[in-house]
Design an enzyme around this catalytic site. Structure first.
Site, short mmCIF file in Angstrom:
data_model
loop_
_atom_site.label_atom_id
_atom_site.label_comp_id
_atom_site.label_asym_id
_atom_site.label_seq_id
_atom_site.Cartn_x
_atom_site.Cartn_y
_atom_site.Cartn_z
N GLY A 91 -42.73 -5.11 -11.73
CA GLY A 91 -42.50 -4.62 -10.36
C GLY A 91 -41.41 -3.42 -10.65
N ASP A 105 -46.63 -6.10 -21.13
CA ASP A 105 -45.68 -5.22 -20.50
C ASP A 105 -46.08 -3.60 -20.82
OD1 ASP A 105 -43.44 -3.63 -19.54
OD2 ASP A 105 -42.44 -5.78 -19.37
N ASN A 151 -35.82 -2.99 4.09
CA ASN A 151 -34.57 -2.45 3.69
C ASN A 151 -34.52 -1.07 3.65
OD1 ASN A 151 -32.23 -2.99 2.24
ND2 ASN A 151 -33.11 -3.16 0.22
N GLY A 154 -35.76 -9.11 -18.00
CA GLY A 154 -35.37 -9.51 -16.62
C GLY A 154 -35.94 -10.77 -15.99
N TYR A 168 -41.19 0.23 -1.35
CA TYR A 168 -41.05 -1.16 -1.80
C TYR A 168 -41.41 -2.19 -0.68
CZ TYR A 168 -38.88 -4.85 -4.76
OH TYR A 168 -38.45 -5.79 -5.57
N THR A 208 -30.30 -8.88 -12.38
CA THR A 208 -30.94 -8.22 -13.33
C THR A 208 -30.60 -6.74 -13.72
OG1 THR A 208 -32.90 -7.69 -11.85
CG2 THR A 208 -33.00 -9.75 -12.76
N ASN A 268 -45.70 -10.34 -12.18
CA ASN A 268 -44.19 -10.05 -12.18
C ASN A 268 -43.78 -8.76 -12.45
OD1 ASN A 268 -41.14 -10.93 -12.44
ND2 ASN A 268 -41.87 -9.69 -14.19
P1 NAD Z 1 -36.97 -5.34 -14.19
O1 NAD Z 1 -37.04 -3.88 -13.99
O2 NAD Z 1 -35.73 -5.71 -15.17
O3 NAD Z 1 -38.26 -5.55 -15.04
C1 NAD Z 1 -39.68 -5.31 -14.65
C2 NAD Z 1 -40.47 -5.28 -15.95
O4 NAD Z 1 -41.93 -4.75 -15.48
C3 NAD Z 1 -40.18 -4.25 -16.99
O5 NAD Z 1 -40.15 -4.88 -18.16
C4 NAD Z 1 -40.97 -3.18 -16.94
O6 NAD Z 1 -41.53 -2.52 -18.07
C5 NAD Z 1 -42.17 -3.81 -16.21
N1 NAD Z 1 -43.41 -3.18 -15.47
C6 NAD Z 1 -42.94 -1.80 -14.99
N2 NAD Z 1 -44.10 -1.42 -14.75
C7 NAD Z 1 -45.13 -1.89 -15.31
C8 NAD Z 1 -46.49 -1.44 -15.32
N3 NAD Z 1 -47.15 -0.70 -14.93
N4 NAD Z 1 -47.18 -2.30 -16.36
C9 NAD Z 1 -46.73 -3.46 -16.85
N5 NAD Z 1 -45.54 -3.79 -16.72
C10 NAD Z 1 -44.59 -2.97 -15.71
O7 NAD Z 1 -37.15 -6.05 -12.93
P2 NAD Z 1 -36.77 -7.51 -12.52
O8 NAD Z 1 -35.41 -7.58 -11.80
O9 NAD Z 1 -36.82 -8.49 -13.60
O10 NAD Z 1 -37.96 -7.79 -11.47
C11 NAD Z 1 -38.95 -8.56 -11.61
C12 NAD Z 1 -40.11 -8.69 -10.39
O11 NAD Z 1 -39.05 -9.25 -9.58
C13 NAD Z 1 -40.41 -7.46 -9.85
O12 NAD Z 1 -41.62 -7.39 -9.18
C14 NAD Z 1 -39.39 -7.13 -8.89
O13 NAD Z 1 -39.81 -6.24 -7.66
C15 NAD Z 1 -38.94 -8.49 -8.27
N6 NAD Z 1 -37.72 -8.84 -7.46
C16 NAD Z 1 -36.80 -8.65 -8.16
C17 NAD Z 1 -35.37 -8.98 -7.70
C18 NAD Z 1 -34.19 -8.72 -8.14
O14 NAD Z 1 -33.12 -9.11 -7.67
N7 NAD Z 1 -34.00 -8.53 -9.54
C19 NAD Z 1 -35.44 -9.38 -6.07
C20 NAD Z 1 -36.70 -9.22 -5.81
C21 NAD Z 1 -37.89 -9.17 -6.25
#
Ligand code: NAD
Length: 448
Positions: free
Chosen positions: A291, A239, A348, A219, A354, A389, A289
């Site tokens: 999340g 990760d 939301n 992601g 969240y 993503t 990052n």
């Molecule tokens: P994703 O789920 O594709 O990837 C998140 C990654 O974080 C994964 O590889 C997961 O294994 C890792 N992770 C989760 N818990 C963990 C932990 N305890 N320790 C270490 N790693 C951990 O998510 P994404 O869409 O790539 O989101 C990345 C960030 O962006 C997040 O913080 C998310 O909240 C934020 N975000 C995403 C969006 C979106 O539209 N995708 C929008 C707003 C915010």
């Protein structure tokens, strides 16, 4: 399952077909523009830059922007319109905006850029000036909503205490006046008074720097790792242990190292600090990052879902930064970049946990910036909107299409859009940028 890049995006697909495009024009439906994104070697802007205004920044701007081909007001296409509004010290003088932009705005190229520079209202010299400078925000955000075809508008407030060379603003202007800010729209950024040193190369601003990215297996995190490495950083990709193979792939791709690290483990900060000090003598950049979401209406939520989200998204970034700073594993002059979300701004449904965690991240950035400033460390956050993503692929189809379309740019963003914004914050030249939250959301209507 991650949605493959270029996978069907129903509405965009229909609208880009000949009959779909015809119908869209007839009925005034949104037609998303293919955004211009950064390619090494390509011109920063899609056309020449027209500079206007008569404030304290105009002379330094002329020097700073001398790399960009300059436009004449009579030109038929502009790649960017940049206006120094620091000379506007009362409401009547706001007319300067009208005089400059009204004749030119029609000729802004697709993916063109508008940047208005003002004086930080809280630091204005008089009541009249503060009112006029605050007004710039409504002007810029509204103009951003009027622009079409991938063009964007931003407001940059510069502290009146900033030195006249404007070095503290250069990295920000270069970011905004480029294809790297493709999905950043309608934002307000404050530049502090500090000077900044330009990197030896603007193509490799992170050369010699060590960066940690959490949640780097996939992601947005995987792309952040790639972009920081492209900009010259040595990347430690972290990760959860279960991410094994995917994490190794990211690390290999960026020529960095993989670190199995659950950010919520009680020893996560210590483990990371030890790794960084032993292997690299410390890090320059940490990007929090990692999340998760665990959505449920509050009435149906259990405490496990609540605690998991607050733990990963909010408590971990705070604790890990504290430990790294305390142990000197994040060096003086370091950069902390947190990842918030527009859900933390707008709220939301189904995301009380969240939304709380991501709004908390904003509080974290704002509260910590003055403290970390004592070590010349900056802390900022990106707040992504709808980014394509695995996280957003899990949203039901109709809501997903809605999420894409409900923004000024009328589409979802790519992971690279968030990563480019992180890279701008991470740059050594961004030392005067701290405590900022910049949305990467195409000016989403949510929480606008
Ligand atoms: P994703 O789920 O594709 O990837 C998140 C990654 O974080 C994964 O590889 C997961 O294994 C890792 N992770 C989760 N818990 C963990 C932990 N305890 N320790 C270490 N790693 C951990 O998510 P994404 O869409 O790539 O989101 C990345 C960030 O962006 C997040 O913080 C998310 O909240 C934020 N975000 C995403 C969006 C979106 O539209 N995708 C929008 C707003 C915010």
């Amino acid at each position: 399952m991650a949605e493959a890049k270029g996978a069907p995006k129903l509405y965009a697909q229909i609208i880009s077909s000949a009959p779909g495009s015809f119908l869209a024009k007839q009925f005034g439906l949104p037609q998303p523009e293919k955004l211009r994104r950064y390619q090494p070697g390509e011109a920063a802007l899609p056309g020449p830059l027209l500079l206007g205004g008569n404030g304290r920044l105009i002379d330094p701007l002329r020097t700073l922007l001398s790399d960009y081909p300059a436009a004449d007001p009579a030109d038929s296409t502009f790649g960017a319109l940049v206006f120094d509004a620091t000379g506007i010290t009362d409401a009547a003088s706001l007319e300067q905006l009208f005089t400059f932009f009204q004749p030119a705005i029609r000729n802004l190229a697709p993916s063109g850029r508008v940047v208005v520079l003002g004086t930080t209202p809280e630091e204005a010299a008089s009541v009249d000036e503060r009112i006029a400078q605050r007004a710039l925000e409504g002007f810029t955000r509204s103009l951003a909503k009027e622009l079409r075809r991938g063009a964007t508008a931003q407001l940059v407030y510069v502290s009146p205490k900033a030195s006249t060379g404007l070095s503290g603003a250069e990295s920000t202007l270069r970011f905004l006046l480029s294809a790297k800010s493709a999905f950043v729209d309608g934002q307000v950024i404050r530049i502090g008074e500090g000077d900044a040193t330009a990197p030896a190369s603007w193509d490799k601003p992170l050369a010699g720097k060590v960066a940690v990215v959490t949640g780097a297996a996939r992601g947005i995190g995987a792309t952040i790792a790639e972009v920081l490495a492209r900009d010259g950083a040595t990347v430690v990709a972290a990760d959860v242990p279960a991410a094994g193979e995917a994490l190794a792939q990211t690390a290999n791709k960026v020529g960095g190292t993989a670190l199995a690290l659950d950010v919520t483990a009680s020893d996560a900060g210590d483990k990371l600090a030890a790794h960084l000090l032993e292997r690299h003598g410390g890090a320059d950049i940490i990007v929090h990052n990692a999340g998760i979401t665990r959505d449920k209406l509050l009435a149906n939520m259990d405490d496990a879902k609540w605690n998991a989200v607050i733990g990963v998204n909010l408590i971990a970034p705070q604790k890990i930064t504290d430990v790294l700073v305390e142990k000197g594993a994040l060096k003086e002059g370091g950069r902390v970049v947190d990842v918030s979300s527009i859900a933390g701004i707008a709220g939301n449904r189904g995301q009380t946990n969240y939304g709380a965690s991501k709004a908390g991240v904003i509080g974290l950035v704002q509260a910590t910036a003055p403290v970390l400033a004592q070590k010349n460390i900056t802390i900022n956050a990106v707040a992504p909107g709808f980014i394509e993503t695995a996280m957003t692929a899990a949203i039901p189809l109709a809501t997903r299409e809605g999420g894409r379309l409900m923004s000024s740019l009328q589409q979802g963003g790519e992971t690279v859009d968030v990563a480019e914004t992180v890279a701008w914050f991470a740059s050594p030249a961004s030392s005067a940028v701290t405590g900022q939250v910049v949305r990467v959301c195409g000016q989403s209507m949510l929480g606008a």
